[in-house]
Design a protein around this motif. Structure first.
Motif, PDB file in Angstrom:
ATOM      1  N   TYR A 133       0.645  -1.044   0.120  1.00 54.30           N
ATOM      2  CA  TYR A 133       0.190   0.048   0.138  1.00 54.30           C
ATOM      3  C   TYR A 133       0.957   1.109  -0.126  1.00 54.30           C
ATOM      4  O   TYR A 133       2.096   0.944   0.158  1.00 54.30           O
ATOM      5  CB  TYR A 133      -1.003  -0.026   1.173  1.00 54.30           C
ATOM      6  CG  TYR A 133      -0.296  -0.374   2.610  1.00 54.30           C
ATOM      7  CD1 TYR A 133      -0.621  -1.577   3.029  1.00 54.30           C
ATOM      8  CD2 TYR A 133       0.386   0.399   3.058  1.00 54.30           C
ATOM      9  CE1 TYR A 133       0.056  -2.071   4.218  1.00 54.30           C
ATOM     10  CE2 TYR A 133       1.142   0.163   4.319  1.00 54.30           C
ATOM     11  CZ  TYR A 133       0.850  -1.064   4.739  1.00 54.30           C
ATOM     12  OH  TYR A 133       1.343  -1.615   6.043  1.00 54.30           O
ATOM     13  N   CYS A 145      -4.559  -8.423  10.258  1.00 54.34           N
ATOM     14  CA  CYS A 145      -3.791  -7.051  10.175  1.00 54.34           C
ATOM     15  C   CYS A 145      -3.992  -6.257  11.712  1.00 54.34           C
ATOM     16  O   CYS A 145      -5.367  -5.907  11.886  1.00 54.34           O
ATOM     17  CB  CYS A 145      -4.134  -6.415   8.882  1.00 54.34           C
ATOM     18  SG  CYS A 145      -2.857  -5.211   8.750  1.00 54.34           S
ATOM     19  N   CYS A 172      -4.795   2.378  11.965  1.00 54.77           N
ATOM     20  CA  CYS A 172      -3.699   1.825  11.371  1.00 54.77           C
ATOM     21  C   CYS A 172      -2.981   2.801  10.726  1.00 54.77           C
ATOM     22  O   CYS A 172      -3.326   3.878  10.432  1.00 54.77           O
ATOM     23  CB  CYS A 172      -4.562   0.815  10.320  1.00 54.77           C
ATOM     24  SG  CYS A 172      -3.277   0.533   8.929  1.00 54.77           S
ATOM     25  N   ALA A 194      -1.659   3.127   7.948  1.00 55.70           N
ATOM     26  CA  ALA A 194      -2.045   3.191   6.499  1.00 55.70           C
ATOM     27  C   ALA A 194      -3.378   3.724   6.190  1.00 55.70           C
ATOM     28  O   ALA A 194      -4.032   4.003   4.937  1.00 55.70           O
ATOM     29  CB  ALA A 194      -1.552   2.083   5.791  1.00 55.70           C
ATOM     30  N   CYS A 227      -6.936  -7.268   5.947  1.00 58.75           N
ATOM     31  CA  CYS A 227      -6.486  -5.900   5.980  1.00 58.75           C
ATOM     32  C   CYS A 227      -7.207  -5.131   5.270  1.00 58.75           C
ATOM     33  O   CYS A 227      -7.701  -5.287   4.023  1.00 58.75           O
ATOM     34  CB  CYS A 227      -4.913  -5.996   5.138  1.00 58.75           C
ATOM     35  SG  CYS A 227      -4.355  -4.208   5.186  1.00 58.75           S
ATOM     36  N   CYS A 243      -6.825  -1.813   4.661  1.00 57.44           N
ATOM     37  CA  CYS A 243      -6.073  -1.035   3.437  1.00 57.44           C
ATOM     38  C   CYS A 243      -5.829  -1.962   2.083  1.00 57.44           C
ATOM     39  O   CYS A 243      -5.991  -1.315   1.116  1.00 57.44           O
ATOM     40  CB  CYS A 243      -4.838  -0.496   4.094  1.00 57.44           C
ATOM     41  SG  CYS A 243      -5.053   0.560   5.629  1.00 57.44           S
TER      42      CYS A 243
HETATM   43 FE1  FES Z   1      -3.749  -3.272   7.072  1.00 54.03          FE
HETATM   44 FE2  FES Z   1      -4.113  -0.713   7.361  1.00 54.03          FE
HETATM   45  S1  FES Z   1      -2.617  -1.877   6.620  1.00 54.03           S
HETATM   46  S2  FES Z   1      -5.404  -2.535   8.110  1.00 54.03           S
END
Ligand code: FES
Ligand code: SF4
Length: 377
Positions: free
Chosen positions: A200, A252, A272, A274, A327, A329
Motif C-alpha cells: 500500500y 492485520c 492503522c 496506513a 487488511c 487497507c
Molecule cells: Fe492493514 Fe491498514 S495496513 S488495516
C-alpha cells in the motif's frame, strides 16, 4: 484531516465495552534522510510545520497509558531528525511507557545515544535495507547508509540496549536473507524481523519493481527455517511471509481498533498507520478530542471494529475472529472498497484480481523506483 469535532458523532460503545489499548505508534515526523520505495508512510507526507510539540506528545502518552497502553513505538519518518527527540522520549518515560525507538539510525551519534539512554529509551529497532553496502545504498538512495547503520548498531549495543534489526524484503534483497541473518548475529542483535513488503502507499506505487519471484520466496522461507533452528537462544527471527503468496490473510493490526492506534506527526489518530489510504475515513485529532474519546467512539475506529461490519464471505466464516477479515487497507487498494474481504483470502471473490496483479508484477521488467519523498500535488 481533522474536522470530526464538528461532525455529528455516534454515541459509540459504553466505556466498559471498549477494548483495552495495548500500544501506540507515534509517528513524530515524516521527515527522513532515506527514500525507501516501500515506506509505510502515506504518499501525501505531512509537513514538519504541523508536528506536535514534546509537551503535546506527553499529553498523548499519558492519555494512552491511562487507556492501558504499555508500549510506545516511536517512529517516523526518522524520529532522530527531530531536534527535540530526547524531550519526547523523556515525556514517554514519564508516562511509564516502554519506549521502542524505531530508527533508520544514520544520524545517531555517541552523544545522542547517551542522551537517549538517559532519557529512558528501552529498546532500539534499526531498519536494515540490505546486508551489503551496495544494496543498502541503492534501496535507501543514500551513499554510506550501510556503514552508518553498522556504526549506529554498535552504539546501541555498547550501551546495553536490546537491538532489533528490521529488514523489509522484496525482489532486490530477498536473496540476501542469509547474509542479513549473519549480520544480525555479528552486530549483536537480539531479534531480526524479516518482513515481506506490504503493498500500500509507496510500496503499491513500486509494486512492479519490488514484487519477489516465487523461487525467491520459497528459498527465503527455507533459509529462515534452518537459521531459526541453528540460532535458537542466540537470535530470534520473525518472518512475515508475503501476503500475495498466502492463502489466507494475516490479522492485520490484530483487528481494527482492537489493540493499537497510530498518531500522525500532526496528531491525527488512526486505527492503522496506513488508514489515510481509505478515502472516506476522517480522523479525530488529539489537539481537539481526548484520546479516550477517540479510541472509544471515533467513527474511524468504529467503522471496522469487531465483526458486525463484515459482508460475506467473512460474515459467515469460521475464521472471522482469527483474522478479522484481513487488511482493510489492502481491500481498499485492490478492490476499491475497504469493507470487502481482504483479496488475499482464497474465499474472496477478488482473489483473481490479486493473482493477476501478482503475475503482472512478477513478470514486469525491473523499473526505476519511485522514491519516497515530499512530492508536489
Ligand atoms: Fe492493514 Fe491498514 S495496513 S488495516
Ligand atoms: Fe478471513 Fe474473511 Fe477469508 Fe474467512 S473469508 S478466512 S474471515 S478473510
Amino acid at each position: 484531516m481533522s474536522d470530526a469535532s464538528t461532525l455529528e458523532r455516534p454515541a459509540g460503545p459504553a466505556a466498559a465495552d471498549t477494548p483495552i489499548l495495548l500500544g501506540l505508534l507515534a509517528e513524530v515526523t515524516h521527515k527522513c534522510p532515506l527514500q525507501c520505495p516501500y515506506c509505510s508512510n502515506p504518499v501525501a507526507l505531512e509537513a514538519p510545520s504541523g508536528e506536535l510539540t514534546p509537551s503535546e506528545w506527553g499529553r498523548v502518552f499519558r492519555q494512552a497509558a491511562a487507556l492501558g497502553a504499555l508500549q510506545l513505538h516511536l517512529s517516523g519518518g526518522e524520529p532522530l531528525v527531530r531536534r527535540d527527540i530526547v524531550d519526547i522520549v523523556r515525556e514517554a518515560r514519564a508516562a511509564d511507557l516502554y519506549v521502542n525507538l524505531i530508527t533508520a539510525a544514520v544520524t545517531l551519534t555517541p552523544e545522542k545515544a547517551d542522551a537517549l539512554v538517559a532519557a529512558g529509551v528501552d529498546h532500539v529497532q534499526v531498519s536494515l535495507q540490505d546486508a551489503t553496502a551496495e544494496g543498502c545504498g541503492r534501496i535507501t538512495n543514500m551513499k554510506g547508509a550501510y556503514e552508518k547503520k553498522r556504526a549506529a548498531c554498535r552504539l546501541v549495543t555498547e550501551r546495553g540496549l536490546p537491538l532489533t534489526l528490521n529488514a523489509v524484503v522484496h525482489r532486490h534483497n530477498l536473496d540476501n536473507v542469509e547474509l542479513m541473518i549473519d549480520l544480525a548475529v555479528e552486530l549483536g542483535a537480539h531479534r531480526l524481523e524479516v518482513a515481506n513488503t506490504q503493498y500500500y502507499g509507496w510500496a503499491l506505487a513500486n509494486r512492479a519493481a519490488l514484487m519477489p519471484r516465487p523461487d525467491q520466496v520459497e528459498h527465503a522461507g527455507k533459509v529462515v527455517e534452518a537459521a531459526r533452528e541453528r540460532l535458537r537462544g542466540t537470535l530470534a527471527i520473525d518472518y512475515v511471509a508475503p501476503d500475495y503468496y498466502a492463502r489466507y490473510p494475516k490479522p492485520c493490526m490484530s483487528g481494527w481498533g482492537r489493540e493499537f492506534l497510530a498518531v500522525s506527526p500532526s496528531g491525527d489518530v488512526l486505527p492503522c498507520h496506513a488508514a489515510a489510504s481509505i478515502p472516506d475515513l476522517t480522523f479525530d485529532n488529539v489537539r481537539d478530542v481526548p484520546l479516550a474519546e477517540i479510541w472509544r467512539a471515533s467513527p474511524a475506529f468504529q467503522r471496522f471494529r469487531g465483526t458486525d461490519w463484515m459482508r460475506d464471505p467473512c460474515r459467515s466464516c469460521a475464521r472471522r475472529e482469527e483474522d478479522f477479515g484481513g487488511c482493510r487497507c489492502q481491500a481498499m487498494m485492490v478492490t476499491g472498497d475497504a469493507a470487502n474481504t481482504d483479496p488475499v483470502c482464497v474465499l474472496s471473490p477478488h482473489r483473481a484480481a490479486l493473482d493477476a496483479a501478482l503475475e503482472a508484477a512478477v513478470s514486469a521488467p525491473d523499473t526505476l523506483f519511485r522514491w519516497r519523498r515530499y512530492e508536489r500535488g
